[in-house]
Design a protein around this motif. Structure first.
Motif, PDB file in Angstrom:
ATOM      1  N   VAL A 115       0.860  -1.190   0.000  1.00 53.43           N
ATOM      2  CA  VAL A 115       0.000   0.000   0.000  1.00 53.43           C
ATOM      3  C   VAL A 115       0.889   1.231   0.000  1.00 53.43           C
ATOM      4  N   VAL A 116       0.593   2.169  -0.881  1.00 50.07           N
ATOM      5  CA  VAL A 116       1.291   3.458  -0.903  1.00 50.07           C
ATOM      6  C   VAL A 116       0.251   4.537  -0.625  1.00 50.07           C
ATOM      7  N   THR A 117       0.443   5.276   0.451  1.00 46.23           N
ATOM      8  CA  THR A 117      -0.494   6.327   0.848  1.00 46.23           C
ATOM      9  C   THR A 117       0.152   7.689   0.658  1.00 46.23           C
ATOM     10  N   SER A 118      -0.506   8.550  -0.092  1.00 43.11           N
ATOM     11  CA  SER A 118       0.026   9.896  -0.351  1.00 43.11           C
ATOM     12  C   SER A 118      -0.683  10.925   0.522  1.00 43.11           C
ATOM     13  N   MET A 132       1.283  22.811  -2.464  1.00 42.14           N
ATOM     14  CA  MET A 132       2.186  21.799  -1.933  1.00 42.14           C
ATOM     15  C   MET A 132       3.425  21.703  -2.808  1.00 42.14           C
ATOM     16  N   VAL A 133       4.561  21.634  -2.175  1.00 39.98           N
ATOM     17  CA  VAL A 133       5.832  21.475  -2.882  1.00 39.98           C
ATOM     18  C   VAL A 133       6.250  20.011  -2.780  1.00 39.98           C
ATOM     19  N   ARG A 134       6.479  19.387  -3.898  1.00 38.61           N
ATOM     20  CA  ARG A 134       6.875  17.984  -3.885  1.00 38.61           C
ATOM     21  C   ARG A 134       8.334  17.821  -3.467  1.00 38.61           C
ATOM     22  N   THR A 135       8.554  16.874  -2.573  1.00 39.52           N
ATOM     23  CA  THR A 135       9.909  16.607  -2.093  1.00 39.52           C
ATOM     24  C   THR A 135      10.340  15.162  -2.381  1.00 39.52           C
ATOM     25  N   GLY A 136       9.372  14.303  -2.667  1.00 40.39           N
ATOM     26  CA  GLY A 136       9.698  12.901  -2.901  1.00 40.39           C
ATOM     27  C   GLY A 136      10.049  12.143  -1.639  1.00 40.39           C
ATOM     28  N   LYS A 137       9.761  12.739  -0.487  1.00 41.52           N
ATOM     29  CA  LYS A 137      10.099  12.092   0.781  1.00 41.52           C
ATOM     30  C   LYS A 137       9.145  10.942   1.052  1.00 41.52           C
ATOM     31  N   ILE A 138       9.687   9.804   1.431  1.00 43.38           N
ATOM     32  CA  ILE A 138       8.863   8.647   1.750  1.00 43.38           C
ATOM     33  C   ILE A 138       9.228   8.104   3.125  1.00 43.38           C
ATOM     34  N   GLN A 139       8.304   7.356   3.690  1.00 44.34           N
ATOM     35  CA  GLN A 139       8.549   6.727   4.987  1.00 44.34           C
ATOM     36  C   GLN A 139       7.994   5.307   4.965  1.00 44.34           C
ATOM     37  N   HIS A 140       8.845   4.359   5.262  1.00 39.91           N
ATOM     38  CA  HIS A 140       8.410   2.970   5.391  1.00 39.91           C
ATOM     39  C   HIS A 140       7.881   2.757   6.805  1.00 39.91           C
ATOM     40  N   VAL A 141       6.740   2.095   6.908  1.00 34.32           N
ATOM     41  CA  VAL A 141       6.153   1.811   8.213  1.00 34.32           C
ATOM     42  C   VAL A 141       5.873   0.322   8.313  1.00 34.32           C
ATOM     43  N   ASN A 142       6.511  -0.323   9.287  1.00 33.71           N
ATOM     44  CA  ASN A 142       6.229  -1.716   9.570  1.00 33.71           C
ATOM     45  C   ASN A 142       4.891  -1.778  10.296  1.00 33.71           C
ATOM     46  N   VAL A 143       3.937  -2.491   9.732  1.00 36.92           N
ATOM     47  CA  VAL A 143       2.583  -2.478  10.273  1.00 36.92           C
ATOM     48  C   VAL A 143       2.557  -3.022  11.699  1.00 36.92           C
ATOM     49  N   ALA A 144       3.156  -4.160  11.929  1.00 33.10           N
ATOM     50  CA  ALA A 144       3.069  -4.809  13.232  1.00 33.10           C
ATOM     51  C   ALA A 144       3.691  -3.986  14.355  1.00 33.10           C
ATOM     52  N   SER A 145       4.788  -3.286  14.057  1.00 31.75           N
ATOM     53  CA  SER A 145       5.529  -2.622  15.135  1.00 31.75           C
ATOM     54  C   SER A 145       5.442  -1.098  15.125  1.00 31.75           C
ATOM     55  N   GLU A 146       4.959  -0.487  14.028  1.00 34.04           N
ATOM     56  CA  GLU A 146       4.999   0.974  13.935  1.00 34.04           C
ATOM     57  C   GLU A 146       3.673   1.635  13.571  1.00 34.04           C
ATOM     58  N   SER A 200       5.090  11.902   1.100  1.00 37.30           N
ATOM     59  CA  SER A 200       4.748  13.259   1.545  1.00 37.30           C
ATOM     60  C   SER A 200       4.094  14.089   0.450  1.00 37.30           C
ATOM     61  N   ASP A 201       4.313  13.728  -0.808  1.00 38.83           N
ATOM     62  CA  ASP A 201       3.764  14.501  -1.922  1.00 38.83           C
ATOM     63  C   ASP A 201       2.256  14.284  -2.049  1.00 38.83           C
ATOM     64  N   GLY A 202       1.580  15.306  -2.564  1.00 36.72           N
ATOM     65  CA  GLY A 202       0.144  15.234  -2.753  1.00 36.72           C
ATOM     66  C   GLY A 202      -0.223  14.920  -4.190  1.00 36.72           C
ATOM     67  N   PHE A 203      -1.166  14.009  -4.375  1.00 38.90           N
ATOM     68  CA  PHE A 203      -1.627  13.643  -5.715  1.00 38.90           C
ATOM     69  C   PHE A 203      -3.154  13.671  -5.832  1.00 38.90           C
ATOM     70  N   TYR A 204      -3.837  13.564  -4.712  1.00 35.95           N
ATOM     71  CA  TYR A 204      -5.300  13.492  -4.715  1.00 35.95           C
ATOM     72  C   TYR A 204      -5.882  14.818  -4.256  1.00 35.95           C
ATOM     73  N   ASN A 205      -6.687  15.430  -5.104  1.00 37.48           N
ATOM     74  CA  ASN A 205      -7.328  16.699  -4.772  1.00 37.48           C
ATOM     75  C   ASN A 205      -8.662  16.424  -4.089  1.00 37.48           C
ATOM     76  N   TYR A 206      -8.688  16.646  -2.783  1.00 38.76           N
ATOM     77  CA  TYR A 206      -9.881  16.386  -1.977  1.00 38.76           C
ATOM     78  C   TYR A 206     -10.623  17.695  -1.733  1.00 38.76           C
ATOM     79  N   VAL A 207     -11.854  17.746  -2.218  1.00 34.57           N
ATOM     80  CA  VAL A 207     -12.665  18.960  -2.078  1.00 34.57           C
ATOM     81  C   VAL A 207     -13.538  18.832  -0.836  1.00 34.57           C
ATOM     82  N   ASN A 208     -13.460  19.813   0.036  1.00 30.74           N
ATOM     83  CA  ASN A 208     -14.203  19.797   1.293  1.00 30.74           C
ATOM     84  C   ASN A 208     -15.564  20.464   1.088  1.00 30.74           C
ATOM     85  N   TYR A 209     -16.556  19.678   0.731  1.00 32.70           N
ATOM     86  CA  TYR A 209     -17.902  20.196   0.474  1.00 32.70           C
ATOM     87  C   TYR A 209     -18.695  20.267   1.782  1.00 32.70           C
ATOM     88  N   SER A 210     -19.399  21.374   1.978  1.00 36.60           N
ATOM     89  CA  SER A 210     -20.180  21.553   3.203  1.00 36.60           C
ATOM     90  C   SER A 210     -21.351  20.588   3.282  1.00 36.60           C
TER      91      SER A 210
END
Length: 314
Positions: A115-118, A132-146, A200-210
């Motif tokens: 799974v890759v979550t942006s 948003m400024v793209r940096t390409g920064k990523i973080q691996h997260v071990n599901v069981a421990s982190e 860390s980069d953004g790819f999905y444009n989420y519109v906050n509708y009232s």
């Protein structure tokens, strides 16, 4: 990398006002090996006509029809027709950046991620878009421990993430949960992974509708969000650390509901007392939130919510 097909599932209900923007962002992706599965959930506006027009112009589009049964049912119908190696969910009133599939797939393949979550790109209802400024920064997260649901990177939504097909195979969205149904799905997918990657980069444009399901008066349907967190805690019953974080997220949601009810003068709402009790019962889990400001917010919502709301919204 083009050998990997990406299936994009798009539930549609009366989205004619925004639908072209969404579909344009999909058919114009820089990555071409796509399967775009549109599920028309019994729309009564011009959504069906728009979908049919795009289908005639792009052979990658599969248009499915069903009677109106809700977004969860529509997503489930779409999932049954997925043939791709990876799955992406896009809501019809949002849109994605043109290189979303290319970039998320790049991270998935290179980092061997299930799974890759942006990060989301927040857009106001008036169209003001977060820079948003793209940096390409990523973080691996071990599901069981982190992994933790109190981590601010964990949005608890299905959009904005690319899923390897085996992580979502045979999963279904729960049709009796009206707010938080995608959080359960996300949790189930994560529970099948050893490691996930946050970008860390953004790819999905989420519109906050009232007028979205997350807004408005706190009622029985919105309270199903708490039921969702109970189910998620049960999914991770064999991992106490993650289970406790889900209980903390339950309490966090109670605090948010209390805030909403105070801000809108709904303290007589019968769910107010239930949320106060929910915070009390999950207090030790809420206080594990790593963000100091969040912990202060929870204290204010529990002890003096009225004072906070008068200062915040005056």
């Amino acid at each position: 990398m083009e050998k990997n097909k990406v299936s994009i599932v798009v539930p549609v209900y009366n989205a004619g006002k925004y639908l072209k923007r969404c579909l344009d962002s999909l058919v114009n992706q820089t990555y071409s090996n796509l399967e775009i599965i549109i599920v028309n959930d019994g729309s009564t506006d011009n959504s069906k006509y728009i979908c049919e027009t795009y289908q005639q112009e792009d052979e990658r589009i599969l248009l499915l029809e069903q009677k109106n049964q809700g977004v969860s049912s529509a997503r489930n119908f779409g999932l049954k027709h997925v043939t791709g190696d990876y799955v992406l969910f896009v809501d019809s009133d949002d849109w994605i950046e043109k290189d979303t599939c290319e970039q998320l797939l790049k991270y998935a393949v290179r980092e061997h991620a299930s799974v890759v979550t942006s990060s989301p790109i927040n857009v106001s209802e008036s169209g003001e878009k977060e820079e948003m400024v793209r940096t390409g920064k990523i973080q691996h997260v071990n599901v069981a421990s982190e992994f933790s649901f109190l981590d601010e990177k964990v949005l608890g939504v299905v959009w904005g993430s690319l899923y390897r097909q085996d992580c979502v195979k045979n999963l279904e969205f729960e049709t009796d949960i009206f707010v938080g149904e995608d959080t359960i799905f996300y949790a189930q997918a994560v529970s099948r992974c050893q490691e996930i990657v946050f970008v860390s980069d953004g790819f999905y444009n989420y519109v906050n509708y009232s007028a979205s399901a997350a807004h408005g008066k706190i009622d029985e349907k919105k309270m199903t969000n708490l039921k969702a967190w109970e189910k998620i805690a049960d999914i991770f019953k064999d991992n106490q650390r993650i289970r406790d974080s889900a209980k903390g997220a339950y309490g966090r949601q109670c605090a948010y509901f209390i805030h909403r009810m105070c801000a809108t003068g709904e303290k007589e709402n019968p769910y107010y007392t239930l949320c106060k009790k929910g915070m009390k019962n999950t207090w030790k889990y809420i206080m594990k939130d790593p963000n100091t400001k969040n912990r202060l917010y929870y204290r204010l919502m529990y002890f003096v919510p009225g004072v906070y709301c008068r200062l915040k919204h005056s």
